[in-house]
Design an enzyme around this catalytic site. Structure first.
Site, PDB file in Angstrom:
ATOM      1  N   ASP A 124      -8.339  -2.865  -7.006  1.00  0.00           N
ATOM      2  CA  ASP A 124      -7.803  -2.682  -5.664  1.00  0.00           C
ATOM      3  C   ASP A 124      -8.906  -2.199  -4.724  1.00  0.00           C
ATOM      4  O   ASP A 124      -9.523  -1.148  -4.936  1.00  0.00           O
ATOM      5  CB  ASP A 124      -6.662  -1.668  -5.710  1.00  0.00           C
ATOM      6  CG  ASP A 124      -5.995  -1.492  -4.369  1.00  0.00           C
ATOM      7  OD1 ASP A 124      -4.984  -2.160  -4.132  1.00  0.00           O
ATOM      8  OD2 ASP A 124      -6.512  -0.710  -3.546  1.00  0.00           O
TER       9      ASP A 124
ATOM     10  N   HIS B 107      -6.433  -5.990  -1.470  1.00  0.00           N
ATOM     11  CA  HIS B 107      -5.447  -4.924  -1.292  1.00  0.00           C
ATOM     12  C   HIS B 107      -4.288  -5.487  -0.480  1.00  0.00           C
ATOM     13  O   HIS B 107      -4.456  -5.864   0.672  1.00  0.00           O
ATOM     14  CB  HIS B 107      -6.092  -3.752  -0.547  1.00  0.00           C
ATOM     15  CG  HIS B 107      -5.178  -2.572  -0.363  1.00  0.00           C
ATOM     16  ND1 HIS B 107      -4.835  -1.728  -1.396  1.00  0.00           N
ATOM     17  CD2 HIS B 107      -4.547  -2.088   0.747  1.00  0.00           C
ATOM     18  CE1 HIS B 107      -4.042  -0.767  -0.938  1.00  0.00           C
ATOM     19  NE2 HIS B 107      -3.844  -0.976   0.359  1.00  0.00           N
TER      20      HIS B 107
ATOM     21  N   SER C 293       0.820  -1.199   0.000  1.00  0.00           N
ATOM     22  CA  SER C 293       0.000   0.000   0.000  1.00  0.00           C
ATOM     23  C   SER C 293       0.862   1.262   0.000  1.00  0.00           C
ATOM     24  O   SER C 293       1.647   1.476  -0.921  1.00  0.00           O
ATOM     25  CB  SER C 293      -0.962  -0.042   1.185  1.00  0.00           C
ATOM     26  OG  SER C 293      -1.955   0.950   1.089  1.00  0.00           O
TER      27      SER C 293
END
Length: 388
Positions: A259, A326, A174
């Site tokens: 995502d 994610h 991330s």
């Protein structure tokens, strides 16, 4: 009678412990105390930290450095909200952290990297390790020193043997995936000239619809790749689609074209959905209406256009699946198991390992949701990904 009741629970505990032993390990926290004298501190002024599991055997001179994620803060109120949490203070971080996936220490679950030196750098600066403001506002006592943290932690790791690295990977999830992209060339420059150094950002390819005020407020401008900022606005150089072409180190993009964080926070943020009509869709794409799914498919098209900058060089690769998820490299379920997501009959672990060692290239973008049956067990929720 009471002891008899405990037996099933004891069996369950034993099973869980055996599972943890098989798929990963708990790794203690290391505080970089000497970073304080360099002003390399978290938002609250506490020292930076990382978790380090030492390599062994043939992996003794190989390193994976994984950058933790956790979003960004773009103003004082936003950053103050982090100051007394693990995302702003090492005082709030757990003492032991579970390593699995690309950080796992079991050959059966991480065949290419299990015996490497594996490091997870904790995230506590709110700027993807790019901020650097000398002044400290006395009204909020916030420190913006992410770039200094990166340098101080790397210096500590070099002193622990990374200066002898033969193979090395910078990775991250991330906001840590974005860190991986932005610091990729910097990381390579720190290591021996003959080392095989590559970068594997995970869920860090954020497309340009986010307000880049962070680069100005947190002092990130001077720490973005100068090859990009010399030609484009610094705000644009915070986004992979603009900066990636300026990175020379080999890089492999792991991302979902759907995502879950970007769909929930960029495509359909709460502020743009006052009636909460996207609530069910954002939790599970199978709950989207026909019109909502059309918008989501449009997002995938925009993502594919943005990620096309990766190009077709043999030094680059990508694994872009259609799973609504994610961060996939750090979770054993998505990294390498029999039911992990596949593209071209290949897991993420095998694709990354083959690419890193030159056993084969990999450059795949999945078909449109819900085409991939190997994604069927990945209806995710934000609580499943505390590192975003």
């Amino acid at each position: 009678m009471e002891s008899g009741r405990m037996i099933p629970w004891l069996n369950l505990v034993v099973c869980v412990l055996l599972l943890l032993k098989a798929e990963g390990s708990l790794v203690p926290l290391t505080l970089v105390e000497n970073a304080l004298t360099k002003g390399a501190v978290c938002l609250d002024g506490s020292p930076p930290a990382y978790h380090f599991d030492k390599g062994a055997g043939e992996g003794i001179n190989n390193w994976i450095v994984h950058m933790e994620g956790g979003g960004w803060c773009k103003d004082a109120d936003d950053c103050l909200g982090r100051k007394d949490t693990r995302l702003g203070s090492s005082n709030q971080m757990v003492e032991d952290l579970y390593f699995s996936g690309i950080l796992g220490n079991d050959r059966d679950y991480n065949p290419d990297f299990y015996n490497w030196n594996r490091v997870k750098i904790r995230y506590c600066d709110g700027s993807s390790f790019t901020g650097d403001v000398e002044e400290v506002d006395p009204t909020n006592n916030l420190y913006f020193r992410g770039a200094r943290i990166f340098s101080a932690v790397m210096e500590d790791l070099l002193a622990k043997g990374m200066d002898k690295a033969e193979n090395a990977i910078l990775s991250g999830c991330s906001a840590g995936g974005l860190t991986t992209i932005l610091h990729c060339d910097n990381f390579k420059a720190l290591l021996p000239s003959g080392a095989n150094v590559k970068c594997v950002p995970d869920a860090g390819f954020f497309i340009n619809v986010y307000d880049p005020l962070i680069v100005f407020y947190l002092g990130s401008t001077k720490n973005l790749p100068s090859s990009c900022t010399s030609k484009l606005s610094p705000g644009l150089c915070f986004f992979p689609q603009y900066v990636l072409s300026h990175i020379s180190t080999p890089i492999f993009i792991v991302n979902s074209a759907y995502d879950s964080w970007q769909i929930r926070n960029i495509l359909a943020p709460g502020a743009a959905d006052p009636n909460d009509s996207w609530h069910s869709c954002k939790l599970d794409l199978s709950k989207c209406s026909h019109d909502q799914l059309s918008i989501v498919q449009g997002f995938k098209k925009e993502f594919e256009k943005a990620v096309s900058v990766v190009g077709d060089s043999s030094s680059r690769g990508m694994f872009i699946d259609s799973c609504f998820d994610h961060c996939q490299t750090e979770s054993q379920e998505t990294w390498f198991k029999s039911d992990s997501p596949h593209l071209a009959n290949t897991t993420i672990a095998k694709a990354v390992g083959d690419w890193f060692y030159g056993r084969g290239s990999f450059d795949q973008i999945d078909c449109n949701y819900p085409c991939n049956p190997t994604c069927q067990n990945l209806v995710s929720d934000l609580k499943d990904h505390p590192g975003i």
